[in-house]
Design a protein around this motif. Structure first.
Motif, PDB file in Angstrom:
ATOM      1  N   GLU A  35     -50.302-121.919 -52.676  1.00 33.35           N
ATOM      2  CA  GLU A  35     -49.655-122.086 -51.376  1.00 33.35           C
ATOM      3  C   GLU A  35     -48.804-123.356 -51.362  1.00 33.35           C
ATOM      4  O   GLU A  35     -47.690-123.359 -50.824  1.00 33.35           O
ATOM      5  N   GLN A  36     -49.301-124.428 -51.957  1.00 31.75           N
ATOM      6  CA  GLN A  36     -48.519-125.670 -52.039  1.00 31.75           C
ATOM      7  C   GLN A  36     -47.236-125.461 -52.837  1.00 31.75           C
ATOM      8  O   GLN A  36     -46.172-125.920 -52.438  1.00 31.75           O
ATOM      9  N   GLN A  37     -47.351-124.756 -53.962  1.00 29.66           N
ATOM     10  CA  GLN A  37     -46.156-124.486 -54.773  1.00 29.66           C
ATOM     11  C   GLN A  37     -45.157-123.647 -53.995  1.00 29.66           C
ATOM     12  O   GLN A  37     -43.952-123.906 -54.035  1.00 29.66           O
ATOM     13  N   LEU A  38     -45.660-122.639 -53.307  1.00 30.53           N
ATOM     14  CA  LEU A  38     -44.777-121.773 -52.528  1.00 30.53           C
ATOM     15  C   LEU A  38     -44.072-122.562 -51.430  1.00 30.53           C
ATOM     16  O   LEU A  38     -42.871-122.386 -51.192  1.00 30.53           O
ATOM     17  N   THR A  39     -44.798-123.447 -50.779  1.00 31.54           N
ATOM     18  CA  THR A  39     -44.217-124.273 -49.717  1.00 31.54           C
ATOM     19  C   THR A  39     -43.131-125.185 -50.281  1.00 31.54           C
ATOM     20  O   THR A  39     -42.055-125.320 -49.695  1.00 31.54           O
ATOM     21  N   GLN A  40     -43.393-125.785 -51.434  1.00 35.60           N
ATOM     22  CA  GLN A  40     -42.401-126.661 -52.063  1.00 35.60           C
ATOM     23  C   GLN A  40     -41.160-125.873 -52.465  1.00 35.60           C
ATOM     24  O   GLN A  40     -40.031-126.315 -52.235  1.00 35.60           O
ATOM     25  N   VAL A  55     -42.342-114.919 -57.544  1.00 34.52           N
ATOM     26  CA  VAL A  55     -41.974-114.857 -58.959  1.00 34.52           C
ATOM     27  C   VAL A  55     -41.725-116.259 -59.496  1.00 34.52           C
ATOM     28  O   VAL A  55     -42.189-116.612 -60.583  1.00 34.52           O
ATOM     29  N   MET A  56     -41.007-117.074 -58.740  1.00 36.85           N
ATOM     30  CA  MET A  56     -40.744-118.452 -59.177  1.00 36.85           C
ATOM     31  C   MET A  56     -42.044-119.233 -59.318  1.00 36.85           C
ATOM     32  O   MET A  56     -42.231-119.965 -60.300  1.00 36.85           O
ATOM     33  N   ALA A  57     -42.942-119.084 -58.355  1.00 35.37           N
ATOM     34  CA  ALA A  57     -44.229-119.774 -58.435  1.00 35.37           C
ATOM     35  C   ALA A  57     -45.018-119.290 -59.651  1.00 35.37           C
ATOM     36  O   ALA A  57     -45.619-120.094 -60.370  1.00 35.37           O
ATOM     37  N   ALA A  58     -45.014-117.981 -59.899  1.00 33.45           N
ATOM     38  CA  ALA A  58     -45.727-117.440 -61.057  1.00 33.45           C
ATOM     39  C   ALA A  58     -45.152-117.997 -62.349  1.00 33.45           C
ATOM     40  O   ALA A  58     -45.899-118.354 -63.272  1.00 33.45           O
ATOM     41  N   LEU A  59     -43.829-118.106 -62.428  1.00 33.70           N
ATOM     42  CA  LEU A  59     -43.202-118.670 -63.625  1.00 33.70           C
ATOM     43  C   LEU A  59     -43.559-120.147 -63.792  1.00 33.70           C
ATOM     44  O   LEU A  59     -43.843-120.600 -64.905  1.00 33.70           O
ATOM     45  N   ASN A  60     -43.552-120.899 -62.695  1.00 33.32           N
ATOM     46  CA  ASN A  60     -43.932-122.312 -62.767  1.00 33.32           C
ATOM     47  C   ASN A  60     -45.378-122.473 -63.220  1.00 33.32           C
ATOM     48  O   ASN A  60     -45.694-123.299 -64.076  1.00 33.32           O
ATOM     49  N   ILE A  61     -46.265-121.675 -62.644  1.00 36.17           N
ATOM     50  CA  ILE A  61     -47.688-121.745 -63.011  1.00 36.17           C
ATOM     51  C   ILE A  61     -47.885-121.309 -64.458  1.00 36.17           C
ATOM     52  O   ILE A  61     -48.655-121.923 -65.204  1.00 36.17           O
ATOM     53  N   GLY A  62     -47.172-120.266 -64.863  1.00 35.51           N
ATOM     54  CA  GLY A  62     -47.245-119.811 -66.251  1.00 35.51           C
ATOM     55  C   GLY A  62     -46.784-120.892 -67.214  1.00 35.51           C
ATOM     56  O   GLY A  62     -47.383-121.102 -68.273  1.00 35.51           O
ATOM     57  N   HIS A  63     -45.720-121.603 -66.844  1.00 36.60           N
ATOM     58  CA  HIS A  63     -45.224-122.700 -67.683  1.00 36.60           C
ATOM     59  C   HIS A  63     -46.254-123.827 -67.771  1.00 36.60           C
ATOM     60  O   HIS A  63     -46.495-124.382 -68.844  1.00 36.60           O
ATOM     61  N   GLU A  64     -46.853-124.170 -66.634  1.00 33.51           N
ATOM     62  CA  GLU A  64     -47.892-125.206 -66.629  1.00 33.51           C
ATOM     63  C   GLU A  64     -49.056-124.797 -67.528  1.00 33.51           C
ATOM     64  O   GLU A  64     -49.572-125.619 -68.302  1.00 33.51           O
ATOM     65  N   LEU A  65     -49.466-123.548 -67.435  1.00 32.47           N
ATOM     66  CA  LEU A  65     -50.569-123.052 -68.259  1.00 32.47           C
ATOM     67  C   LEU A  65     -50.212-123.111 -69.739  1.00 32.47           C
ATOM     68  O   LEU A  65     -51.011-123.568 -70.567  1.00 32.47           O
ATOM     69  N   LEU A  66     -49.015-122.676 -70.077  1.00 29.23           N
ATOM     70  CA  LEU A  66     -48.569-122.705 -71.466  1.00 29.23           C
ATOM     71  C   LEU A  66     -48.546-124.134 -72.004  1.00 29.23           C
ATOM     72  O   LEU A  66     -49.000-124.409 -73.115  1.00 29.23           O
TER      73      LEU A  66
END
Length: 102
Positions: A35-40, A55-66
């Motif tokens: 929710e914080q990422q989506l708000t930002q 989709v953007m949040a999922a890509l950001n989270i995926g990048h962080e995980l990677l």
């Protein structure tokens, strides 16, 4: 293992998510972080649709995980190298000690 339903809200929408017992707090924390990422993202790009934001949040989270997985892998390689060096040092010390005892 029992499963509990946990209610979370993302971008004003409520979701009931199946969650293993004992993991409810972790799920809520993840939902809060999303929710914080989506708000930002929404604050930076007001023109994106809900789906685009997700989709953007999922890509950001995926990048962080990677990135974190790569850091973990690098750390494990460093530890493996240190363990091998330590084993070699110990073996050499034992051989030297054995040679002195003879």
């Amino acid at each position: 293992m029992s499963i509990n339903a946990v209610d979370i809200t993302l971008m004003g929408r409520s979701y009931s998510i199946a969650c293993p017992a004992g993991q409810e707090k972790a799920l809520r924390l993840v939902a809060h972080n999303i929710e914080q990422q989506l708000t930002q993202l929404k604050g930076r790009t007001n023109s994106l649709s809900r789906e685009d934001l997700l989709v953007m949040a999922a890509l950001n989270i995926g990048h962080e995980l990677l990135t974190e997985k790569q850091k973990n892998q690098d750390y494990m390689q460093q530890m493996d190298q240190r363990i091998l060096l330590l084993q070699s040092t110990l073996e050499q010390a034992l051989v030297e000690r054995s040679d002195r005892a003879d």
